[in-house]
Design a protein around this motif. Structure first.
Motif, mmCIF file in Angstrom:
data_model
loop_
_atom_site.group_PDB
_atom_site.id
_atom_site.type_symbol
_atom_site.label_atom_id
_atom_site.label_comp_id
_atom_site.label_asym_id
_atom_site.label_seq_id
_atom_site.Cartn_x
_atom_site.Cartn_y
_atom_site.Cartn_z
ATOM 1 N N PRO A 20 0.822 -1.218 0.000
ATOM 2 C CA PRO A 20 0.000 0.000 0.000
ATOM 3 C C PRO A 20 0.847 1.255 0.000
ATOM 4 O O PRO A 20 2.005 1.252 0.440
ATOM 5 N N SER A 22 2.349 4.519 1.263
ATOM 6 C CA SER A 22 2.682 4.998 2.603
ATOM 7 C C SER A 22 2.705 6.516 2.588
ATOM 8 O O SER A 22 3.589 7.128 1.979
ATOM 9 N N ALA A 232 -8.058 -4.746 7.789
ATOM 10 C CA ALA A 232 -6.682 -4.481 7.326
ATOM 11 C C ALA A 232 -6.620 -4.484 5.800
ATOM 12 O O ALA A 232 -5.892 -3.684 5.189
ATOM 13 N N ILE A 233 -7.400 -5.359 5.156
ATOM 14 C CA ILE A 233 -7.443 -5.389 3.695
ATOM 15 C C ILE A 233 -8.101 -4.118 3.157
ATOM 16 O O ILE A 233 -7.619 -3.512 2.188
ATOM 17 N N ASN A 235 -8.103 -1.191 4.541
ATOM 18 C CA ASN A 235 -7.151 -0.082 4.723
ATOM 19 C C ASN A 235 -5.975 -0.168 3.755
ATOM 20 O O ASN A 235 -5.379 0.851 3.398
ATOM 21 N N LYS A 236 -5.666 -1.372 3.326
ATOM 22 C CA LYS A 236 -4.584 -1.574 2.354
ATOM 23 C C LYS A 236 -4.971 -1.030 0.982
ATOM 24 O O LYS A 236 -4.131 -0.504 0.237
#
Length: 355
Positions: A20, A22, A232-233, A235-236
Protein backbone atom coordinates in the motif's frame (compact mmCIF):
# COMPACT_ATOMS: atom_id res chain seq x y z
CA UNK A 1 -17.22 -19.97 15.61
CA UNK A 2 -17.09 -20.83 11.89
CA UNK A 3 -14.09 -23.12 11.26
CA UNK A 4 -14.02 -23.64 7.46
CA UNK A 5 -13.51 -20.00 6.46
CA UNK A 6 -10.19 -19.03 4.84
CA UNK A 7 -9.72 -15.34 4.10
CA UNK A 8 -6.43 -16.01 2.31
CA UNK A 9 -8.14 -18.38 -0.11
CA UNK A 10 -10.65 -15.68 -1.08
CA UNK A 11 -8.24 -12.80 -1.52
CA UNK A 12 -7.14 -11.86 -5.04
CA UNK A 13 -3.49 -12.68 -5.75
CA UNK A 14 -2.59 -9.10 -6.72
CA UNK A 15 -4.06 -7.80 -3.43
CA UNK A 16 -2.02 -10.31 -1.46
CA UNK A 17 1.12 -8.89 -3.09
CA UNK A 18 -0.01 -5.25 -2.91
CA UNK A 19 2.29 -2.86 -1.09
CA UNK A 20 0.00 0.00 0.00
CA UNK A 21 0.93 3.63 -0.47
CA UNK A 22 2.68 5.00 2.60
CA UNK A 23 1.61 8.57 3.24
CA UNK A 24 3.43 11.18 5.28
CA UNK A 25 0.86 10.80 8.04
CA UNK A 26 1.37 7.05 8.10
CA UNK A 27 5.11 7.46 8.63
CA UNK A 28 4.83 10.15 11.31
CA UNK A 29 2.21 10.12 14.03
CA UNK A 30 2.16 12.60 16.88
CA UNK A 31 2.63 16.31 17.50
CA UNK A 32 5.32 18.53 16.00
CA UNK A 33 5.90 22.27 15.69
CA UNK A 34 7.40 22.20 12.19
CA UNK A 35 5.85 19.90 9.58
CA UNK A 36 7.93 19.82 6.40
CA UNK A 37 7.29 16.24 5.33
CA UNK A 38 4.10 16.25 3.24
CA UNK A 39 4.55 19.13 0.78
CA UNK A 40 1.59 20.97 2.29
CA UNK A 41 1.07 24.72 2.03
CA UNK A 42 2.68 26.02 5.24
CA UNK A 43 0.88 29.39 5.02
CA UNK A 44 -2.60 28.03 5.71
CA UNK A 45 -5.86 28.05 3.73
CA UNK A 46 -7.80 30.82 1.95
CA UNK A 47 -10.64 30.23 4.39
CA UNK A 48 -11.61 31.18 7.92
CA UNK A 49 -10.26 27.86 9.16
CA UNK A 50 -7.05 26.17 8.08
CA UNK A 51 -7.33 22.90 6.17
CA UNK A 52 -3.80 22.90 4.81
CA UNK A 53 -2.73 19.76 6.69
CA UNK A 54 -3.63 16.25 5.61
CA UNK A 55 -6.15 14.47 7.85
CA UNK A 56 -5.64 11.34 9.94
CA UNK A 57 -5.66 8.58 7.27
CA UNK A 58 -7.24 6.08 9.70
CA UNK A 59 -9.67 8.46 11.46
CA UNK A 60 -8.74 7.21 14.93
CA UNK A 61 -10.73 9.80 16.89
CA UNK A 62 -13.85 9.04 14.90
CA UNK A 63 -13.46 5.30 15.33
CA UNK A 64 -12.97 5.70 19.08
CA UNK A 65 -16.18 7.74 19.29
CA UNK A 66 -18.06 5.21 17.13
CA UNK A 67 -16.79 2.43 19.40
CA UNK A 68 -18.46 4.17 22.34
CA UNK A 69 -21.76 4.38 20.44
CA UNK A 70 -21.77 1.14 18.43
CA UNK A 71 -19.85 -1.13 20.77
CA UNK A 72 -17.54 -2.24 17.95
CA UNK A 73 -13.77 -1.99 18.66
CA UNK A 74 -11.94 0.66 16.56
CA UNK A 75 -9.79 -2.00 14.91
CA UNK A 76 -12.97 -3.61 13.53
CA UNK A 77 -14.19 -0.40 11.86
CA UNK A 78 -13.54 0.93 8.36
CA UNK A 79 -14.76 4.39 7.37
CA UNK A 80 -15.47 5.11 3.73
CA UNK A 81 -16.76 7.78 1.41
CA UNK A 82 -20.28 6.47 1.86
CA UNK A 83 -21.00 2.74 2.07
CA UNK A 84 -20.38 2.71 -1.69
CA UNK A 85 -16.62 2.89 -1.12
CA UNK A 86 -16.74 -0.21 1.09
CA UNK A 87 -18.85 -2.04 -1.51
CA UNK A 88 -16.36 -1.19 -4.26
CA UNK A 89 -13.39 -2.30 -2.12
CA UNK A 90 -15.07 -5.66 -1.48
CA UNK A 91 -15.19 -6.29 -5.23
CA UNK A 92 -11.60 -5.18 -5.76
CA UNK A 93 -10.30 -7.26 -2.85
CA UNK A 94 -12.08 -10.56 -3.43
CA UNK A 95 -13.41 -10.77 -6.99
CA UNK A 96 -11.19 -11.59 -9.94
CA UNK A 97 -12.64 -9.69 -12.95
CA UNK A 98 -14.07 -11.94 -15.63
CA UNK A 99 -13.76 -15.00 -13.39
CA UNK A 100 -15.54 -14.68 -10.05
CA UNK A 101 -19.18 -13.96 -9.29
CA UNK A 102 -21.39 -12.55 -6.54
CA UNK A 103 -24.99 -13.22 -5.53
CA UNK A 104 -27.64 -10.50 -5.35
CA UNK A 105 -31.19 -10.91 -4.04
CA UNK A 106 -33.48 -8.45 -5.89
CA UNK A 107 -35.27 -6.25 -5.34
CA UNK A 108 -32.38 -4.68 -3.45
CA UNK A 109 -29.99 -1.73 -3.36
CA UNK A 110 -28.85 -0.98 -6.90
CA UNK A 111 -25.19 -0.16 -6.18
CA UNK A 112 -24.27 -3.82 -5.71
CA UNK A 113 -25.06 -4.47 -9.37
CA UNK A 114 -23.43 -1.21 -10.51
CA UNK A 115 -20.22 -2.04 -8.62
CA UNK A 116 -20.21 -5.54 -10.10
CA UNK A 117 -20.47 -4.07 -13.60
CA UNK A 118 -17.75 -1.48 -12.93
CA UNK A 119 -15.40 -4.22 -11.71
CA UNK A 120 -16.36 -6.67 -14.51
CA UNK A 121 -17.65 -9.23 -12.02
CA UNK A 122 -20.58 -11.48 -12.89
CA UNK A 123 -23.63 -11.34 -10.64
CA UNK A 124 -26.25 -14.02 -10.14
CA UNK A 125 -29.71 -12.87 -9.16
CA UNK A 126 -31.81 -14.96 -6.80
CA UNK A 127 -35.06 -13.06 -6.37
CA UNK A 128 -36.60 -12.64 -2.96
CA UNK A 129 -39.79 -14.57 -2.30
CA UNK A 130 -43.24 -13.01 -2.65
CA UNK A 131 -43.02 -11.79 0.95
CA UNK A 132 -39.54 -10.35 0.32
CA UNK A 133 -37.57 -12.99 2.21
CA UNK A 134 -34.56 -15.05 1.13
CA UNK A 135 -34.91 -18.02 -1.20
CA UNK A 136 -32.36 -20.16 0.64
CA UNK A 137 -32.60 -23.08 -1.77
CA UNK A 138 -32.16 -20.74 -4.74
CA UNK A 139 -29.12 -19.11 -3.17
CA UNK A 140 -27.55 -22.48 -2.38
CA UNK A 141 -28.09 -23.60 -5.99
CA UNK A 142 -26.51 -20.40 -7.36
CA UNK A 143 -23.26 -20.74 -5.38
CA UNK A 144 -20.23 -22.26 -7.09
CA UNK A 145 -16.48 -22.31 -6.46
CA UNK A 146 -16.12 -18.80 -7.92
CA UNK A 147 -18.82 -17.19 -5.76
CA UNK A 148 -17.01 -14.75 -3.48
CA UNK A 149 -19.66 -12.37 -2.09
CA UNK A 150 -23.34 -12.49 -1.13
CA UNK A 151 -25.06 -9.13 -0.56
CA UNK A 152 -28.02 -9.01 1.85
CA UNK A 153 -29.74 -5.73 2.64
CA UNK A 154 -31.68 -5.75 5.93
CA UNK A 155 -33.85 -3.77 6.41
CA UNK A 156 -34.11 -4.09 2.66
CA UNK A 157 -34.21 -1.24 0.17
CA UNK A 158 -36.65 -0.72 -1.58
CA UNK A 159 -39.07 -2.99 0.31
CA UNK A 160 -38.37 -1.77 3.87
CA UNK A 161 -38.76 -5.12 5.61
CA UNK A 162 -36.12 -6.94 7.64
CA UNK A 163 -34.73 -10.25 6.42
CA UNK A 164 -35.29 -13.11 8.84
CA UNK A 165 -32.27 -13.28 11.11
CA UNK A 166 -32.10 -17.07 11.15
CA UNK A 167 -31.95 -17.12 7.35
CA UNK A 168 -28.98 -14.76 7.32
CA UNK A 169 -27.28 -16.92 9.97
CA UNK A 170 -27.89 -20.00 7.81
CA UNK A 171 -25.99 -18.37 4.94
CA UNK A 172 -23.19 -17.20 7.24
CA UNK A 173 -22.71 -20.73 8.56
CA UNK A 174 -22.89 -22.55 5.21
CA UNK A 175 -21.18 -20.13 2.78
CA UNK A 176 -17.37 -19.99 2.79
CA UNK A 177 -17.21 -16.62 1.04
CA UNK A 178 -17.95 -13.13 2.38
CA UNK A 179 -21.51 -12.33 3.49
CA UNK A 180 -22.24 -8.60 3.36
CA UNK A 181 -25.16 -7.48 5.53
CA UNK A 182 -26.12 -3.92 4.61
CA UNK A 183 -27.77 -2.26 7.60
CA UNK A 184 -28.22 1.28 6.28
CA UNK A 185 -31.67 1.44 7.93
CA UNK A 186 -30.94 -0.55 11.11
CA UNK A 187 -31.62 2.43 13.39
CA UNK A 188 -35.32 2.24 12.52
CA UNK A 189 -35.62 -1.51 13.11
CA UNK A 190 -36.39 -3.60 16.17
CA UNK A 191 -33.90 -6.30 15.22
CA UNK A 192 -30.36 -6.05 16.65
CA UNK A 193 -27.40 -5.27 14.43
CA UNK A 194 -25.24 -8.12 13.18
CA UNK A 195 -22.21 -6.04 14.21
CA UNK A 196 -22.39 -7.73 17.62
CA UNK A 197 -21.83 -11.11 15.92
CA UNK A 198 -18.45 -10.41 14.31
CA UNK A 199 -16.52 -12.73 16.70
CA UNK A 200 -18.79 -15.62 15.72
CA UNK A 201 -18.68 -15.09 11.95
CA UNK A 202 -15.25 -14.29 10.43
CA UNK A 203 -16.85 -14.09 6.96
CA UNK A 204 -19.27 -11.32 8.00
CA UNK A 205 -19.07 -7.70 6.83
CA UNK A 206 -21.70 -5.30 8.19
CA UNK A 207 -22.34 -2.01 6.41
CA UNK A 208 -23.93 1.01 8.11
CA UNK A 209 -24.14 4.70 7.30
CA UNK A 210 -24.54 8.14 8.83
CA UNK A 211 -26.67 9.25 5.88
CA UNK A 212 -30.05 8.09 7.21
CA UNK A 213 -30.91 8.29 10.92
CA UNK A 214 -27.95 10.56 11.65
CA UNK A 215 -28.98 13.07 8.97
CA UNK A 216 -25.47 13.46 7.51
CA UNK A 217 -26.08 12.34 3.91
CA UNK A 218 -24.21 15.33 2.46
CA UNK A 219 -21.01 14.34 4.29
CA UNK A 220 -20.87 10.84 2.71
CA UNK A 221 -19.58 8.78 5.61
CA UNK A 222 -20.19 5.03 5.56
CA UNK A 223 -19.02 2.35 7.96
CA UNK A 224 -17.95 -1.26 7.53
CA UNK A 225 -17.62 -3.55 10.55
CA UNK A 226 -15.64 -6.75 10.12
CA UNK A 227 -12.79 -8.84 11.51
CA UNK A 228 -9.43 -7.12 12.00
CA UNK A 229 -8.04 -9.11 9.07
CA UNK A 230 -10.75 -7.89 6.69
CA UNK A 231 -10.45 -4.31 7.94
CA UNK A 232 -6.68 -4.48 7.33
CA UNK A 233 -7.44 -5.39 3.69
CA UNK A 234 -9.84 -2.43 3.38
CA UNK A 235 -7.15 -0.08 4.72
CA UNK A 236 -4.58 -1.57 2.35
CA UNK A 237 -6.73 -0.78 -0.70
CA UNK A 238 -8.38 2.54 0.18
CA UNK A 239 -6.94 5.91 -0.93
CA UNK A 240 -4.59 7.29 1.74
CA UNK A 241 -6.83 10.18 2.86
CA UNK A 242 -10.30 8.98 1.92
CA UNK A 243 -12.14 10.89 4.70
CA UNK A 244 -11.39 14.61 4.64
CA UNK A 245 -10.65 16.68 7.73
CA UNK A 246 -13.82 18.78 7.59
CA UNK A 247 -15.99 15.66 7.52
CA UNK A 248 -14.09 14.14 10.43
CA UNK A 249 -14.56 17.27 12.53
CA UNK A 250 -18.27 17.69 11.75
CA UNK A 251 -19.03 14.02 12.38
CA UNK A 252 -17.15 14.06 15.69
CA UNK A 253 -19.34 16.95 16.82
CA UNK A 254 -22.52 15.28 15.55
CA UNK A 255 -21.76 12.04 17.39
CA UNK A 256 -22.09 13.93 20.67
CA UNK A 257 -25.82 14.37 19.96
CA UNK A 258 -27.07 10.81 20.19
CA UNK A 259 -30.08 12.01 22.19
CA UNK A 260 -31.25 14.22 19.31
CA UNK A 261 -30.87 11.39 16.80
CA UNK A 262 -32.78 8.98 19.04
CA UNK A 263 -35.68 11.45 19.23
CA UNK A 264 -35.70 11.77 15.43
CA UNK A 265 -35.79 7.97 15.13
CA UNK A 266 -38.75 7.71 17.52
CA UNK A 267 -40.65 10.41 15.68
CA UNK A 268 -39.88 8.87 12.29
CA UNK A 269 -41.17 5.46 13.41
CA UNK A 270 -44.31 7.08 14.85
CA UNK A 271 -44.91 9.00 11.62
CA UNK A 272 -44.26 5.85 9.58
CA UNK A 273 -47.02 3.99 11.41
CA UNK A 274 -49.42 6.94 11.19
CA UNK A 275 -48.86 7.27 7.45
CA UNK A 276 -49.28 3.53 6.89
CA UNK A 277 -52.52 3.52 8.91
CA UNK A 278 -53.91 6.42 6.90
CA UNK A 279 -52.98 4.78 3.59
CA UNK A 280 -54.64 1.49 4.52
CA UNK A 281 -57.97 3.32 4.71
CA UNK A 282 -57.80 4.17 0.99
CA UNK A 283 -59.44 1.68 -1.37
CA UNK A 284 -56.90 2.59 -4.07
CA UNK A 285 -54.03 1.32 -1.90
CA UNK A 286 -53.57 -2.37 -2.68
CA UNK A 287 -50.70 -3.31 -0.35
CA UNK A 288 -48.26 -1.78 2.13
CA UNK A 289 -45.14 -3.76 2.92
CA UNK A 290 -44.40 -3.81 6.68
CA UNK A 291 -41.39 -1.54 7.15
CA UNK A 292 -38.43 -1.41 9.53
CA UNK A 293 -36.93 1.55 7.66
CA UNK A 294 -37.64 5.27 7.25
CA UNK A 295 -39.83 4.63 4.20
CA UNK A 296 -42.73 2.46 3.12
CA UNK A 297 -43.32 0.62 -0.14
CA UNK A 298 -46.90 1.08 -1.30
CA UNK A 299 -48.68 -0.72 -4.15
CA UNK A 300 -51.53 1.44 -5.42
CA UNK A 301 -53.68 2.16 -8.43
CA UNK A 302 -52.26 4.33 -11.25
CA UNK A 303 -48.80 4.63 -9.66
CA UNK A 304 -47.17 6.42 -12.61
CA UNK A 305 -49.99 8.94 -13.00
CA UNK A 306 -49.98 9.62 -9.28
CA UNK A 307 -46.18 10.04 -9.30
CA UNK A 308 -46.48 12.65 -12.06
CA UNK A 309 -49.27 14.37 -10.12
CA UNK A 310 -46.99 14.63 -7.07
CA UNK A 311 -44.06 15.99 -9.09
CA UNK A 312 -46.26 18.73 -10.49
CA UNK A 313 -47.00 19.77 -6.91
CA UNK A 314 -43.38 19.72 -5.79
CA UNK A 315 -43.63 16.43 -3.86
CA UNK A 316 -41.01 13.89 -4.91
CA UNK A 317 -41.27 10.21 -4.08
CA UNK A 318 -39.50 7.23 -5.70
CA UNK A 319 -41.23 5.39 -8.52
CA UNK A 320 -40.43 1.68 -8.15
CA UNK A 321 -43.33 0.49 -10.28
CA UNK A 322 -41.08 -1.05 -12.94
CA UNK A 323 -38.79 -2.90 -10.52
CA UNK A 324 -39.27 -6.67 -10.50
CA UNK A 325 -41.46 -7.76 -7.56
CA UNK A 326 -42.29 -4.09 -6.88
CA UNK A 327 -44.68 -3.65 -9.81
CA UNK A 328 -47.18 -0.88 -9.19
CA UNK A 329 -45.30 0.44 -6.17
CA UNK A 330 -44.06 3.83 -5.01
CA UNK A 331 -41.48 4.19 -2.25
CA UNK A 332 -42.46 6.93 0.19
CA UNK A 333 -39.81 8.35 2.50
CA UNK A 334 -41.15 9.39 5.91
CA UNK A 335 -40.96 13.17 6.19
CA UNK A 336 -41.84 15.64 8.91
CA UNK A 337 -45.47 15.60 10.16
CA UNK A 338 -46.19 18.58 7.90
CA UNK A 339 -44.64 16.90 4.86
CA UNK A 340 -46.56 13.68 5.51
CA UNK A 341 -49.81 15.65 5.78
CA UNK A 342 -49.05 17.31 2.43
CA UNK A 343 -48.48 13.88 0.89
CA UNK A 344 -51.76 12.51 2.26
CA UNK A 345 -53.65 15.58 1.08
CA UNK A 346 -52.21 15.07 -2.42
CA UNK A 347 -53.23 11.41 -2.36
CA UNK A 348 -56.81 12.26 -1.42
CA UNK A 349 -56.93 15.00 -4.04
CA UNK A 350 -55.65 12.76 -6.83
CA UNK A 351 -57.83 9.74 -6.17
CA UNK A 352 -60.97 11.72 -5.44
CA UNK A 353 -60.47 13.49 -8.76
CA UNK A 354 -59.79 10.34 -10.77
CA UNK A 355 -62.33 8.02 -9.13
Amino acid sequence: MKESFSLDALLRHNIKKLVPYSSARDEFKGEASVLLDANENAFGSPYSKNYNRYPDPLQQQLKTKLHQIKGVPPENIFLGNGSDEAIDILFRAFCEPGQDNVILVPPTYGMYEVSANINNVAYRKVNLTADYQLDLDGIAAAIDVNTKLIFLCSPNNPTGNSIRRQDIETILVNFDGIVVVDEAYINYAKQPSFSKDLPEFPNLVVLQTLSKAWGLAALRLGMAFASQDIIAIFNKIKPPYNINQATQEIVLEALDRVDVVNEWIKETVTEREKLATSLRELPQVEHITPSDANFILVRLEQPRAFYTFLVERGIIVRDRSKVELCEGCLRLTIGTPEENKALLHAIHTFYNHTS
